[in-house]
Structures are given as C-alpha cells and as structure tokens.
Design an enzyme around this catalytic site. Structure first.
Site, PDB file in Angstrom:
ATOM      1  N   SER A  23      98.690 -29.090 -50.109  1.00  0.00           N
ATOM      2  CA  SER A  23      99.470 -27.919 -49.714  1.00  0.00           C
ATOM      3  C   SER A  23     100.946 -28.014 -50.068  1.00  0.00           C
ATOM      4  O   SER A  23     101.635 -26.993 -50.093  1.00  0.00           O
ATOM      5  CB  SER A  23      99.341 -27.685 -48.205  1.00  0.00           C
ATOM      6  OG  SER A  23      99.772 -28.820 -47.481  1.00  0.00           O
ATOM      7  N   ASP A 331     106.213 -24.795 -40.173  1.00  0.00           N
ATOM      8  CA  ASP A 331     105.096 -24.486 -39.277  1.00  0.00           C
ATOM      9  C   ASP A 331     104.552 -25.701 -38.534  1.00  0.00           C
ATOM     10  O   ASP A 331     103.467 -25.634 -37.964  1.00  0.00           O
ATOM     11  CB  ASP A 331     103.960 -23.817 -40.054  1.00  0.00           C
ATOM     12  CG  ASP A 331     103.389 -24.716 -41.154  1.00  0.00           C
ATOM     13  OD1 ASP A 331     103.822 -25.882 -41.268  1.00  0.00           O
ATOM     14  OD2 ASP A 331     102.495 -24.260 -41.892  1.00  0.00           O
ATOM     15  N   HIS A 334     104.443 -28.298 -42.470  1.00  0.00           N
ATOM     16  CA  HIS A 334     105.083 -28.028 -43.757  1.00  0.00           C
ATOM     17  C   HIS A 334     106.550 -27.680 -43.559  1.00  0.00           C
ATOM     18  O   HIS A 334     106.955 -27.269 -42.473  1.00  0.00           O
ATOM     19  CB  HIS A 334     104.360 -26.884 -44.473  1.00  0.00           C
ATOM     20  CG  HIS A 334     102.887 -27.108 -44.614  1.00  0.00           C
ATOM     21  ND1 HIS A 334     101.964 -26.549 -43.754  1.00  0.00           N
ATOM     22  CD2 HIS A 334     102.182 -27.857 -45.498  1.00  0.00           C
ATOM     23  CE1 HIS A 334     100.747 -26.933 -44.111  1.00  0.00           C
ATOM     24  NE2 HIS A 334     100.856 -27.720 -45.154  1.00  0.00           N
TER      25      HIS A 334
END
Length: 379
Positions: A23, A331, A334
């Site tokens: 990610s 979040d 991240h």
C-alpha cells in the site's frame, strides 16, 4: 501550485519506472482487483481518501500522492500506470512505466501465513505474484530477450516497500514481535530472490526501501496502549521494541544488498532508508509543518491516537481533520501526502539513499513547473 520536476528522463537517466510493493506504492491495483472480483470494497476506496491532490479516491492509501508519485514527477514522467489498468483496459506503449504494487501484499506467499493461522483480508497477492504479472506483461510487449534487456537496463526498478505487511498482518492477528523474528530472514531472502531474477532479465538499477519505523504508527501505538510490555522513546513517543524490530529487518536487508553488489558490481543497488528519513518527522514534527504532531492520525474514530481497530477511516462514524498537511499520519497505518513528500525529498534529493540517488542521476536540471498544465492520471 508549483512542483519540482526535472528533465532527467529527457537526458537519458531512466526511460521508465517499474514498481512492486504494497500500500505504500499501490496507485490503483487494489481498486481494479476489487472491481474485477466484485468483492466488498476496502475502506480506502471511499472518501476522504485521495481528497488532497486527486479530489477523489484512486486506490492510494493516503489523502494524496505517494512516494512513487513524487519520484515519477521528479523524473518528468506521468504517474505510473497500475498493472491492472493495463490488463483490463489494454496494453500501453513501449517504454512506459508499470506499477505492480498491491495494497496489503506481502513478500512471502499467502500460503505461508495461512499455515501460521494468519488471514490477509485485503489480498492474497505476494511479491512472487507481482513478479509473475510483470514477466507476463514484459514478454507481451517485448518479444525478444535483447529487447527485454534493453528496456530493463534503462528502467528504474522500485522494490516496494515490501515486507511491512509480513509483520503487520500477524501482529493484527495477535502474534508477538518475538514470534515474528524468524520471519525476517525469510522475507529478506524473498526480496533478494526477486531482485536476482530481475537482474537475470536485464535490470540494472534498483531502489530497495527498508521498513518504516512501525513503533511510531498510530495503529501500533493504539494496539499496545497502556501495555506493561512496551517501552516508549521519550523523545518521540514511539514504541522502542517495535522500532528495534524494524531496524533489525533493515539491517538484514542491507547485508543482503551488499552481497548482491559483490556478485553484480555492474548493477546499481540503491538502499532507500525509509526508517531514518521518516524518523526526522517524528523527532521534530514542527520543523516539517506538522503542527498537529506526527503520531495522531488525521482520519479516524477517536482514542489517544485517533485510531480505532474496529472503525476505519472512511467509515461513516469516523472523522477526518480539516488540514491534513499539518498531520504526518493519515489513517493510523499510512502517512499523509505531506509526510510522503518529506520522505521523498530526504531520499531522492537528500542523503538517505546508499549510494545517494543524486550521484547516479544528477538533479541539476530540476525546474519549477505549474501543475495546472500537467496531465494528472488518477485511474
């Protein structure tokens, strides 16, 4: 708004970027894979993800651009196309970059974690799967071995970041850091094997990131909150043991990269020190404009670090901060676009790569460009 861009591509440094990872580098593959499988969309496919730069969710796990996006812009290239966009909507032209990174991906195969009783609810993609996708794509575009080698010799290969989820998923499943230590050599060997395979195909320049300081993650800080088993760094508020674990991974990775350099002296192996580039932020957040600190998440559902294991960012009961540029953490797991930009500059325009990226591809041609005239790909 002005961006730093340069004419290095035109000057012949790199013709394209090929990316693998999770990610931290995924620019839209998880979005395409979700639509393809008709599965439940993950939370990062909904607002407020993507709000700062793209003004809509793109599949990136941030409010805006990632490190890979800043790299592409700095090299005067368009943002790197997710491989699933190519697979589902047709091939791209020769010489263009492709991103095979998938949010949630691990270095080790999913079967390894299934045997450990650890479920990956995001994806079953691993580095090996991404590498197979790459080889299929490569041979569909370049029919001869010499054409493949010529393309790869002139490409910049980004190996992640990959490996972080090999530890994230087990921790979320309740495993201790001590239980994860035997995983580290296996993860490193997997990354090294992928690099060696790409070298055999003709690749000459790699950027290989280390792991971020996971002890500074709002998610981990929440999981271990009030635990008697952890110790905090008084200067940063981060978890010492978890950061030491990340450093252990990075130390083994650098030893392995040195071994590759010895065997392949003609190959550029660039270690990207994500850990220390990020630690600058956690040591002095105000210096970088993070007036709301570096540990508390911008988007979350409350708690001491604004992170809730049961309520993700984008859930109707979560809230997003008004000024994400003043937060380093987006979040819980991240970072924000602003934090990724700081890390990018420290790595690719600063001293946090070994050897320094600037020494291999000089940045003397950097110039300002108005983004209003640039093509923005949001996929």
């Amino acid at each position: 708004m002005l961006l730093l861009t340069c004419t290095m591509h035109a000057n012949g440094c790199y013709e394209s970027i090929i990316s693998f990872g999770d990610s931290l580098a995924d620019t839209g593959n998880i979005k395409q894979l979700t639509f393809k499988s008709n599965s439940q969309p993950p939370h990062f496919l909904f607002p407020p993800y993507g709000e700062t730069f793209f003004h809509k969710p793109t599949g990136r796990c941030s409010n805006g651009r990632l490190i890979i996006d800043f790299i592409a812009e700095s090299l005067g290239m368009p943002l790197i196309t997710p491989s699933e966009v190519i697979r589902q909507h047709g091939a791209i032209e020769k010489g263009q970059g492709v991103n095979f990174a998938v949010a949630g991906a691990t270095a080790l195969d999913s079967s390894f974690y299934e045997a450990q009783g650890v479920a990956n609810t995001c994806t079953n993609v691993s580095l090996g799967v991404e590498l197979e996708w790459f080889k299929i794509w490569l041979h569909s575009i370049y029919r001869t071995q010499s054409d493949c080698k010529n393309f790869l010799q002139n490409s910049l290969i980004l190996m992640g970041e990959i490996g972080g989820n090999d530890y994230n998923h087990p921790v979320m499943a309740g495993k201790s850091i001590d239980e994860l230590k035997p995983y580290v050599p296996l993860v490193i060997n997997t990354i090294v094997s992928a690099i060696n395979e790409l070298i055999e195909l003709g690749a000459k320049t790699f950027v290989v990131p280390g792991n971020l300081p996971i002890g500074c993650s709002a998610a981990y800080l929440t999981i271990y909150y009030d635990s008697d088993e952890v110790e905090y760094d008084n200067t940063t508020g981060c978890l010492i043991t978890l950061n030491e674990f990340a450093e252990y991974h990075n130390e083994l990775l650098q030893i392995a990269l040195n071994q590759i350099r010895e065997v392949h002296p003609d190959v550029n192996i660039i270690y990207a020190d994500y850990y220390n580039a990020a630690m600058q932020i956690f040591h002095t957040p105000i210096k970088y404009g993070f007036t709301n600190g570096a540990l508390k998440a911008c988007c979350g559902a409350g708690g001491p670090y604004n992170y809730n294991l049961l309520v993700a960012c984008a859930d109707p009961t979560s809230k997003s901060c008004a000024r994400p540029e003043t937060y380093a953490n987006w979040d819980g797991l991240h970072l924000t676009e602003a934090a990724y930009e700081v890390i990018f500059k420290s790595l690719f325009q600063g001293p946090y790569t070994t050897p320094q990226f600037n020494s291999l591809c000089p940045t003397s041609h950097i110039q300002a460009r108005d983004t209003s005239s640039s093509l923005v790909q949001s996929f």
